[in-house]
Scaffold this motif. Structure first.
Motif, mmCIF file in Angstrom:
data_model
loop_
_atom_site.group_PDB
_atom_site.id
_atom_site.type_symbol
_atom_site.label_atom_id
_atom_site.label_comp_id
_atom_site.label_asym_id
_atom_site.label_seq_id
_atom_site.Cartn_x
_atom_site.Cartn_y
_atom_site.Cartn_z
ATOM 1 N N CYS A 114 0.815 -1.132 0.083
ATOM 2 C CA CYS A 114 -0.026 -0.074 0.004
ATOM 3 C C CYS A 114 0.985 1.192 0.114
ATOM 4 O O CYS A 114 1.880 1.341 0.895
ATOM 5 N N PRO A 115 0.649 2.453 -0.828
ATOM 6 C CA PRO A 115 1.225 3.495 -0.918
ATOM 7 C C PRO A 115 1.198 4.183 0.761
ATOM 8 O O PRO A 115 0.178 4.027 1.129
ATOM 9 N N ARG A 116 2.187 4.630 1.172
ATOM 10 C CA ARG A 116 2.239 5.061 2.709
ATOM 11 C C ARG A 116 1.149 5.896 3.010
ATOM 12 O O ARG A 116 0.619 5.729 4.044
ATOM 13 N N PRO A 117 0.619 6.959 2.379
ATOM 14 C CA PRO A 117 -0.509 7.890 2.637
ATOM 15 C C PRO A 117 -1.855 7.015 3.024
ATOM 16 O O PRO A 117 -2.405 7.709 3.634
ATOM 17 N N LEU A 118 -2.033 6.222 2.204
ATOM 18 C CA LEU A 118 -3.100 5.380 2.429
ATOM 19 C C LEU A 118 -2.925 4.544 3.294
ATOM 20 O O LEU A 118 -4.232 3.784 3.633
ATOM 21 N N ARG A 119 -1.814 4.140 3.913
ATOM 22 C CA ARG A 119 -1.803 2.939 5.024
ATOM 23 C C ARG A 119 -2.958 3.059 6.214
ATOM 24 O O ARG A 119 -3.775 2.308 6.526
ATOM 25 N N ARG A 120 -2.645 4.474 6.892
ATOM 26 C CA ARG A 120 -3.722 4.696 8.050
ATOM 27 C C ARG A 120 -5.014 4.822 7.632
ATOM 28 O O ARG A 120 -5.794 4.126 8.469
ATOM 29 N N PRO A 121 -5.489 5.475 6.512
ATOM 30 C CA PRO A 121 -6.891 5.586 6.450
ATOM 31 C C PRO A 121 -7.481 4.068 5.993
ATOM 32 O O PRO A 121 -8.552 3.822 6.715
ATOM 33 N N ILE A 122 -6.698 3.216 5.220
ATOM 34 C CA ILE A 122 -7.348 1.776 4.758
ATOM 35 C C ILE A 122 -7.034 1.065 6.137
ATOM 36 O O ILE A 122 -8.308 0.262 6.598
ATOM 37 N N GLY A 123 -6.298 1.310 7.095
ATOM 38 C CA GLY A 123 -6.288 0.100 8.273
ATOM 39 C C GLY A 123 -7.280 0.538 9.172
ATOM 40 O O GLY A 123 -7.604 -0.137 9.745
ATOM 41 N N ASN B 15 5.378 -13.876 -7.745
ATOM 42 C CA ASN B 15 4.966 -12.704 -7.158
ATOM 43 C C ASN B 15 4.094 -11.903 -7.484
ATOM 44 O O ASN B 15 3.254 -11.354 -6.704
ATOM 45 N N GLY B 16 3.945 -11.675 -8.797
ATOM 46 C CA GLY B 16 2.723 -10.762 -9.335
ATOM 47 C C GLY B 16 1.493 -11.405 -9.083
ATOM 48 O O GLY B 16 0.535 -10.777 -8.425
ATOM 49 N N VAL B 17 1.296 -12.633 -9.363
ATOM 50 C CA VAL B 17 0.202 -13.356 -8.916
ATOM 51 C C VAL B 17 -0.360 -13.039 -7.548
ATOM 52 O O VAL B 17 -1.378 -12.649 -6.991
ATOM 53 N N MET B 18 0.658 -13.476 -6.559
ATOM 54 C CA MET B 18 0.273 -13.424 -5.133
ATOM 55 C C MET B 18 -0.044 -11.927 -4.675
ATOM 56 O O MET B 18 -1.114 -11.699 -3.843
ATOM 57 N N MET B 19 0.775 -10.924 -5.197
ATOM 58 C CA MET B 19 0.508 -9.657 -4.873
ATOM 59 C C MET B 19 -0.768 -9.175 -5.337
ATOM 60 O O MET B 19 -1.436 -8.427 -4.664
ATOM 61 N N THR B 20 -1.282 -9.475 -6.647
ATOM 62 C CA THR B 20 -2.416 -9.307 -6.935
ATOM 63 C C THR B 20 -3.556 -9.751 -6.274
ATOM 64 O O THR B 20 -4.597 -9.011 -5.880
ATOM 65 N N LEU B 21 -3.373 -10.958 -5.544
ATOM 66 C CA LEU B 21 -4.478 -11.471 -4.807
ATOM 67 C C LEU B 21 -4.512 -10.725 -3.464
ATOM 68 O O LEU B 21 -5.635 -10.393 -3.106
ATOM 69 N N CYS B 22 -3.288 -10.202 -3.188
ATOM 70 C CA CYS B 22 -3.266 -9.404 -1.828
ATOM 71 C C CYS B 22 -4.231 -8.229 -2.055
ATOM 72 O O CYS B 22 -5.055 -7.404 -1.228
ATOM 73 N N VAL B 23 -3.916 -7.514 -3.079
ATOM 74 C CA VAL B 23 -4.524 -6.428 -3.331
ATOM 75 C C VAL B 23 -6.276 -6.492 -3.837
ATOM 76 O O VAL B 23 -7.106 -5.748 -3.090
ATOM 77 N N ILE B 24 -6.362 -7.598 -4.243
ATOM 78 C CA ILE B 24 -7.861 -7.883 -4.298
ATOM 79 C C ILE B 24 -8.503 -8.280 -3.001
ATOM 80 O O ILE B 24 -9.710 -7.859 -2.713
ATOM 81 N N ALA B 25 -7.750 -8.962 -2.034
ATOM 82 C CA ALA B 25 -8.221 -9.198 -0.707
ATOM 83 C C ALA B 25 -8.705 -7.898 -0.031
ATOM 84 O O ALA B 25 -9.727 -7.584 0.508
ATOM 85 N N ALA B 26 -7.772 -6.743 -0.152
ATOM 86 C CA ALA B 26 -8.067 -5.267 0.276
ATOM 87 C C ALA B 26 -9.144 -4.851 -0.437
ATOM 88 O O ALA B 26 -9.953 -4.227 0.334
ATOM 89 N N GLY B 27 -9.216 -5.039 -1.511
ATOM 90 C CA GLY B 27 -10.436 -4.319 -2.379
ATOM 91 C C GLY B 27 -11.824 -5.044 -1.712
ATOM 92 O O GLY B 27 -12.811 -4.410 -1.682
ATOM 93 N N ILE B 28 -11.774 -6.412 -1.661
ATOM 94 C CA ILE B 28 -12.779 -7.116 -1.090
ATOM 95 C C ILE B 28 -13.278 -6.387 0.173
ATOM 96 O O ILE B 28 -14.583 -6.307 0.832
ATOM 97 N N GLY B 29 -12.606 -6.418 1.115
ATOM 98 C CA GLY B 29 -12.547 -5.861 2.456
ATOM 99 C C GLY B 29 -13.349 -4.541 2.447
ATOM 100 O O GLY B 29 -14.433 -4.421 3.155
ATOM 101 N N LEU B 30 -12.740 -3.688 1.609
ATOM 102 C CA LEU B 30 -13.129 -2.251 1.693
ATOM 103 C C LEU B 30 -14.578 -2.135 0.731
ATOM 104 O O LEU B 30 -15.392 -1.512 1.097
ATOM 105 N N ALA B 31 -14.806 -3.182 -0.092
ATOM 106 C CA ALA B 31 -16.032 -3.165 -0.952
ATOM 107 C C ALA B 31 -17.248 -3.591 0.053
ATOM 108 O O ALA B 31 -18.213 -3.240 0.183
ATOM 109 N N TRP B 32 -16.880 -4.536 1.042
ATOM 110 C CA TRP B 32 -17.735 -5.027 1.950
ATOM 111 C C TRP B 32 -18.126 -3.869 3.164
ATOM 112 O O TRP B 32 -19.286 -3.762 3.259
#
Lengths: 327, 283
Positions: A114-123, B15-32
């Motif tokens: 995560c880009p540093r400025p976004l870490r705190r808000p997302i966390g 590495n690319g696949v796993m990191m993409t999965l992590c971004v997707i996970a964060a997206g799912i969390g925020l979308a929820w």
């Protein structure tokens, strides 16, 4: 000179009195704080004793068969806890299966990508999910998630697995919307923030030197995470997962809305079922007869023992990682 | 040479696949989070009007408000905080000040952490056995006691943590000018840790204002206005529970509106509480 000497005993006397007063008030305050600390222990002890006392009539009537029989019949006053125990364990297990990979993924995202400025808000946003009262998840699950699952996902899954032996009984219809799988999904959303924030916290305890030396020999981000960060923080992650499991096992309101409250054990994940806490929440105020009430308290006692053990293990694991970092 | 290059390629791909999965996970969390808050705003705002805050909960099929439920929630939350906070602060004080290195503190910390995450419905059962059964009837005061029991572990935890952050030099300075220990605690340690302790209390309010399970069989519910602490009292969460599961549209609408009120209160309290300590961390 002589005037001072004359005044000395009086001064000394008032000084002694002040010191005595100080000592007295201090010991009162000390005692007060100590009593409050002991009260915390008394509370937990009181919970255990009152549950055992309340559950005794049911436990002495049914004995061990209370936890091995499925029937739950208020009319004939035959009570067995197997169905709620089964529901509790299955929903929590599925919730953990969904939430752990997601939570660890989000933690990796927050610490590495995560880009540093976004870490705190997302966390903070993820942690805010943890603050939302469980009844909100329940009402959302009942009115939004369950109809959605009922009309789209469940009919699709049922038709896909229809002809496959084994899986067709796991996903057998009709699609009610509510049931084991819906409850597990709601639980997964609820415990996700716990897993994420604890995993993120323990990831932050990894010394930078360890990560940098792995990067230095050419490891990719994933390899550093998989081979260095996760092995180093394994106990902490396990502690976080156990803590989340404790939450999931005891979660009441959200599950009560979407579980369907059916006292039977079904192989289908789409079938209505019940959990320990949902049974208590639904039936306690309507329970007539001492044996019925006592059986519900006995369910509470079982839940208390299970969550106590899980939480104790979780705390023990988290304490170990705290001791290592010296925090 | 070509195998080394292809190994490099496959490692990068993995590495690319796993990191993409992590971004997707964060997206799912925020979308929820967005989905839940969105549904809540959409369905809750539709029912917000003055009547919600001025009228009593209606009988089935009638229009009405949530006044008695809001009042009951506020009353029981206040009593719960007033009862639970002093006990929690005192216990936390013992653990951080008088008994920082004692065995009792280690045990209390462990038990307190378990109480902190214990299922709240168990606390409801406990208070039922403790108060409702001996008194013979449901009452608001039993509900408030159940909430107080939920407040204590939160306040104990934050008070101890915050007092432990106070530098010892401050305490030593106080002791050096002859102040007894309790004066040092009161006018030095408490003052230094004040914002942290207040944060703990706010988080405790946020926690209990949405709690339903411990109120179900302690305070029960009440269709009418009641300020009698010795009688069943309505509360926002229990009313939402009852109304949401009912087949009546007016009740379901009120449940959504009540859910919106609770969520905004809780989110507001936790953001405010975090901003109090957030400033400390940045310093």
């Amino acid at each position: 000179m002589s005037a001072v000497q004359e005044a000395l005993p009086a001064i000394r006397g008032s000084r002694d009195a002040t010191v005595r007063r100080f000592a007295l008030t201090d010991s009162i305050f000390h005692g007060l704080t100590r009593a409050a600390a002991i009260l915390v222990l008394v509370l937990l002890g009181g919970v255990a004793i009152s549950l055992i006392a309340g559950a005794w009539p049911a436990l002495s009537t049914f004995g061990l068969s209370f936890v091995t029989t499925e029937s739950w019949n208020p009319v004939t006053e035959k009570f067995g806890a197997l169905a709620p125990i089964y529901g509790t364990i299955i929903t929590s297990a599925i919730a953990i299966l969904i939430a752990v990979p997601l939570g660890i993924g989000i933690a990796i995202f927050l610490t590495e990508l995560c880009p540093r400025p976004l870490r705190r808000p997302i966390g903070m946003a993820v942690e805010l999910l943890a603050g939302i009262p469980s009844i909100i998840y329940g009402i959302w699950g009942l009115f939004v998630l369950a109809p959605f699952l009922q009309t789209t996902i469940q009919p699709f899954i049922i038709s896909v697995f229809h002809g496959i032996p084994g899986l067709n009984s796991l996903f057998a219809g009709p699609p009610y919307g509510i049931g084991l799988l819906t409850s597990a999904m709601i639980l997964a959303i609820m415990i996700l923030p716990f897993i994420t924030s604890i995993t993120k916290d323990v990831f932050d305890t990894v010394p930078s030197v360890l990560k940098e030396s792995a990067y230095g020999i050419g490891c990719t981000t994933w390899e550093v995470t998989r081979r260095v960060v996760i092995p180093y923080t394994r106990i902490g992650i396990m502690g976080g997962v156990m803590l989340a499991l404790g939450r999931a096992l005891g979660e009441t309101m959200a599950v009560t809305f979407v579980i369907g409250n059916a006292h039977r054990i079904s192989t289908s994940l789409f079938a209505p079922a019940t959990t320990i806490s949902a049974t208590i929440a639904n039936e306690f105020t309507e329970a007539v007869g001492d044996l019925y009430t006592s059986s519900l308290v006995a369910l509470g006692l079982i839940l208390f023992i299970i969550t106590f053990l899980i939480l104790a293990i979780a705390r023990y694991m988290l304490m170990r990682i705290d001791a290592r970092t010296g925090a | 040479m070509s195998t080394a290059a292809s190994l490099h390629q496959s490692r990068k791909r993995k590495n690319g696949v796993m990191m993409t999965l992590c971004v997707i996970a964060a997206g799912i969390g925020l979308a929820w989070l967005a989905l839940i808050l969105g549904a809540l705003l959409y369905k809750g705002l539709a029912g917000v009007n003055l009547a919600v805050f001025t009228e009593m909960t209606p009988p089935p099929g009638d229009a009405g408000g949530l006044l008695n439920a809001i009042y009951g929630s506020i009353v029981m939350t206040i009593i719960g905080i007033v009862v639970g906070t002093p006990i929690g602060v005192l216990a936390g004080t013992y653990m951080a000040e008088y008994g920082r290195f004692s065995k009792l503190t280690t045990v209390v910390r462990f038990i307190n952490d378990i109480l902190l995450s214990a299922p709240s419905i168990i606390i409801g059962l406990f208070v039922y056995e403790l108060m409702v059964r001996p008194m013979g009837h449901f009452s608001a005061i039993a509900g408030a006691v159940a909430l107080a029991i939920l407040v204590i572990p939160v306040v104990v935890r934050t008070t101890e943590d915050m007092l432990n952050l106070v530098p010892n030099a401050l305490r030593e300075a106080g002791t050096a000018i002859g102040a007894p220990r309790w004066v040092v605690i009161r006018s030095v340690a408490y003052r230094a840790a004040l914002s942290g302790i207040v944060t703990g209390i706010l988080l405790a309010i946020a926690r209990i204002s949405g709690e339903t399970a411990p109120l179900l069989f302690t305070a029960l519910n009440n269709q009418f206005w009641s300020s009698n602490l010795n009688a069943p009292m309505a509360s926002l969460p229990v009313t939402i529970f009852q109304f949401a599961l009912s087949p009546y549209e007016e009740w379901q609408q009120l449940a959504w509106t009540g859910a919106l009120i609770i969520t905004l209160t809780v989110l507001g309290l936790s953001i405010f509480a975090r901003s109090l300590t957030g400033r400390r961390e940045d310093r």
